[in-house]
Motif scaffolding. Structure first.
Motif, PDB file in Angstrom:
ATOM      1  N   LEU A 167      -3.163  11.762  40.486  1.00  0.00           N
ATOM      2  CA  LEU A 167      -4.562  10.456  40.201  1.00  0.00           C
ATOM      3  C   LEU A 167      -4.338   9.506  39.018  1.00  0.00           C
ATOM      4  O   LEU A 167      -3.826   8.503  38.683  1.00  0.00           O
ATOM      5  N   LEU A 168      -4.668  10.911  37.674  1.00  0.00           N
ATOM      6  CA  LEU A 168      -4.308  10.305  36.678  1.00  0.00           C
ATOM      7  C   LEU A 168      -3.160   9.976  36.051  1.00  0.00           C
ATOM      8  O   LEU A 168      -2.827   8.989  34.714  1.00  0.00           O
ATOM      9  N   TYR A 169      -2.394  10.009  36.880  1.00  0.00           N
ATOM     10  CA  TYR A 169      -1.132   9.708  36.977  1.00  0.00           C
ATOM     11  C   TYR A 169      -0.195   8.641  37.214  1.00  0.00           C
ATOM     12  O   TYR A 169       0.623   7.745  36.704  1.00  0.00           O
ATOM     13  N   SER A 170      -0.843   7.637  37.510  1.00  0.00           N
ATOM     14  CA  SER A 170      -0.718   6.868  38.083  1.00  0.00           C
ATOM     15  C   SER A 170      -0.541   5.779  37.250  1.00  0.00           C
ATOM     16  O   SER A 170      -1.368   6.136  35.899  1.00  0.00           O
ATOM     17  N   PHE A 175      -0.729   4.876  31.871  1.00  0.00           N
ATOM     18  CA  PHE A 175      -0.390   4.010  30.885  1.00  0.00           C
ATOM     19  C   PHE A 175      -0.879   3.720  29.208  1.00  0.00           C
ATOM     20  O   PHE A 175      -0.411   3.552  28.499  1.00  0.00           O
ATOM     21  N   PRO A 176      -1.914   3.487  29.827  1.00  0.00           N
ATOM     22  CA  PRO A 176      -3.254   2.991  28.799  1.00  0.00           C
ATOM     23  C   PRO A 176      -3.455   3.985  27.896  1.00  0.00           C
ATOM     24  O   PRO A 176      -3.811   4.090  26.909  1.00  0.00           O
ATOM     25  N   TYR A 177      -3.378   5.010  28.136  1.00  0.00           N
ATOM     26  CA  TYR A 177      -3.756   6.172  27.854  1.00  0.00           C
ATOM     27  C   TYR A 177      -2.479   6.258  27.547  1.00  0.00           C
ATOM     28  O   TYR A 177      -2.883   6.119  25.515  1.00  0.00           O
ATOM     29  N   LEU A 178      -1.337   6.376  28.010  1.00  0.00           N
ATOM     30  CA  LEU A 178      -0.054   6.609  26.333  1.00  0.00           C
ATOM     31  C   LEU A 178       0.412   5.793  25.393  1.00  0.00           C
ATOM     32  O   LEU A 178       0.487   5.922  24.408  1.00  0.00           O
ATOM     33  N   ASP A 179       0.184   4.340  25.865  1.00  0.00           N
ATOM     34  CA  ASP A 179      -0.026   2.843  25.910  1.00  0.00           C
ATOM     35  C   ASP A 179      -0.819   3.277  23.564  1.00  0.00           C
ATOM     36  O   ASP A 179      -0.118   2.799  22.954  1.00  0.00           O
ATOM     37  N   THR A 180      -2.244   4.111  24.259  1.00  0.00           N
ATOM     38  CA  THR A 180      -2.754   4.241  23.157  1.00  0.00           C
ATOM     39  C   THR A 180      -2.382   4.862  21.992  1.00  0.00           C
ATOM     40  O   THR A 180      -2.439   5.099  20.850  1.00  0.00           O
ATOM     41  N   SER A 181      -2.490   6.419  23.182  1.00  0.00           N
ATOM     42  CA  SER A 181      -1.627   7.589  21.973  1.00  0.00           C
ATOM     43  C   SER A 181      -0.747   7.030  21.303  1.00  0.00           C
ATOM     44  O   SER A 181      -0.434   7.748  19.923  1.00  0.00           O
ATOM     45  N   THR A 203      10.830   7.838  25.711  1.00  0.00           N
ATOM     46  CA  THR A 203      11.057   7.551  27.338  1.00  0.00           C
ATOM     47  C   THR A 203       9.836   9.009  27.713  1.00  0.00           C
ATOM     48  O   THR A 203       9.924  10.043  27.948  1.00  0.00           O
ATOM     49  N   ILE A 204       8.543   8.293  28.509  1.00  0.00           N
ATOM     50  CA  ILE A 204       7.607   9.297  29.399  1.00  0.00           C
ATOM     51  C   ILE A 204       8.110   9.053  31.077  1.00  0.00           C
ATOM     52  O   ILE A 204       7.900   8.117  31.087  1.00  0.00           O
ATOM     53  N   GLN A 205       8.476  10.057  30.913  1.00  0.00           N
ATOM     54  CA  GLN A 205       8.577  10.070  33.028  1.00  0.00           C
ATOM     55  C   GLN A 205       7.128   9.760  33.802  1.00  0.00           C
ATOM     56  O   GLN A 205       6.743  10.097  33.121  1.00  0.00           O
ATOM     57  N   GLY A 206       8.020   9.550  34.394  1.00  0.00           N
ATOM     58  CA  GLY A 206       7.131   9.505  35.717  1.00  0.00           C
ATOM     59  C   GLY A 206       6.518   8.006  36.509  1.00  0.00           C
ATOM     60  O   GLY A 206       6.650   7.153  35.248  1.00  0.00           O
ATOM     61  N   ALA A 207       5.583   7.190  37.204  1.00  0.00           N
ATOM     62  CA  ALA A 207       4.850   6.288  37.869  1.00  0.00           C
ATOM     63  C   ALA A 207       4.404   5.484  36.606  1.00  0.00           C
ATOM     64  O   ALA A 207       4.429   4.602  36.159  1.00  0.00           O
ATOM     65  N   GLY A 208       3.472   6.148  35.703  1.00  0.00           N
ATOM     66  CA  GLY A 208       2.473   5.712  34.183  1.00  0.00           C
ATOM     67  C   GLY A 208       3.074   5.547  33.475  1.00  0.00           C
ATOM     68  O   GLY A 208       2.572   5.381  32.236  1.00  0.00           O
ATOM     69  N   GLY A 209       4.267   6.185  32.940  1.00  0.00           N
ATOM     70  CA  GLY A 209       5.203   6.534  31.711  1.00  0.00           C
ATOM     71  C   GLY A 209       5.722   5.133  31.486  1.00  0.00           C
ATOM     72  O   GLY A 209       5.499   3.839  31.655  1.00  0.00           O
ATOM     73  N   GLY A 210       6.872   4.860  30.361  1.00  0.00           N
ATOM     74  CA  GLY A 210       7.365   4.084  29.462  1.00  0.00           C
ATOM     75  C   GLY A 210       8.001   4.257  29.307  1.00  0.00           C
ATOM     76  O   GLY A 210       8.450   5.363  28.564  1.00  0.00           O
TER      77      GLY A 210
END
Length: 279
Positions: A167-170, A175-181, A203-210
């Motif tokens: 769930l939390l990889y969505s 993405f908000p977690y990564l964008d902050t970190s 590049t962070i892979q996955g649906a929530g990455g970027g």
């Protein structure tokens, strides 16, 4: 180059809290005692720590009450030591509390906590800076985003322990977690210099990455999410690994082995030491 804009995560705090309560209500007695990535802490210990975060934030930020202040926080290590002791004391005491009571207190305090965070002016100065990003002063929007990363990674530690990580990889949550970190990157890379214009793509892979980019301007590393610059090195990290790097949940060797570096290895390696927590 487009600089990273502010991110406004106050509304998302209540949503991720609801997911936590739903998860905790589904756990078996055995689940509560499962070990986690957080050192010696069990699932129940992490839930207790999240409650501490709610109550301590309300006490300090809303009520101006600081309890036992530290003897000294003249440097980063002093502050980390003080926070670690506060965390350990609370978790030890809350081992006496039943899971049912813990859920009730998390739900009640979470509502008050989220309402308070949403009431803050996002551009007003925060009481506490985001020290892991190298800031001595921060705006409320960054403080709130940092609070979101705390809630995200501790809930994910619980989810990992009980095999419910997906769930939390969505996109909505990860993405908000990564964008902050990722906003810790310029501070973390501050000791590394390169030729002017050097660009590193993360590049962070996955649906929530970027994708995020660091560009060296001969004085500083600048973080952006869009660039036309030539990429000298690209680092590709699995979604399951990135957050564990930022929270000391994986050793450096394993993180490197599960990631891919395209280009100059020396430009990518500092990433594997980066933290986005007070540690």
């Amino acid at each position: 180059m487009k600089p990273t804009p502010p991110i406004f995560l106050a509304p998302l705090l209540a949503r991720i809290d609801r997911e936590l309560i739903q998860l905790l209500r589904s756990l078996t007695p055995e689940d509560w005692q499962r070990h986690t990535l957080a050192g010696a802490w069990t699932v129940k210990d992490i839930a207790g720590h999240l409650l501490d975060g709610n109550l301590r934030s309300l006490s300090m930020l809303r009520d101006g009450y600081f309890g036992d202040p530290p003897d000294s926080t003249e440097n980063y290590r002093d502050l980390v030591g003080y926070l670690n002791q506060l965390n350990a004391d609370w978790v030890q005491a809350y081992r006496r509390i039943s899971p049912a009571v813990l859920i009730e207190e998390l739900e009640r305090s979470g509502r008050e906590y989220c309402a308070y965070m949403e009431s803050l002016d996002p551009f007003a100065p925060a009481l506490f800076s985001v020290a892991w990003a190298g800031e001595s002063e921060s705006a409320n929007w960054f403080h709130i985003a940092r609070e979101y990363t705390e809630k995200w990674h501790h809930q994910q530690q619980i989810r990992r322990a009980v095999d419910q990580e997906a769930l939390l990889y969505s996109k909505v949550f990860y993405f908000p977690y990564l964008d902050t970190s990722m906003r810790a990157l310029p501070h973390h890379y501050r000791a590394l210099t390169a030729a002017p214009g050097t660009c590193i793509q993360f590049t962070i892979q996955g649906a929530g990455g970027g994708d995020w980019f660091l560009i060296w301007d001969a004085k500083n590393w600048n973080l952006t999410v869009e660039t036309q610059a030539h990429v000298d090195t690209q680092l590709i990290v699995p979604e399951t690994v990135a957050w564990r790097i930022f929270t000391k949940g994986i050793d450096k060797k394993s993180a490197i082995e599960t990631s891919e570096i395209i280009g100059k290895t020396a430009l990518a390696e500092p990433f594997f030491d980066m933290l986005a927590v007070m540690a």
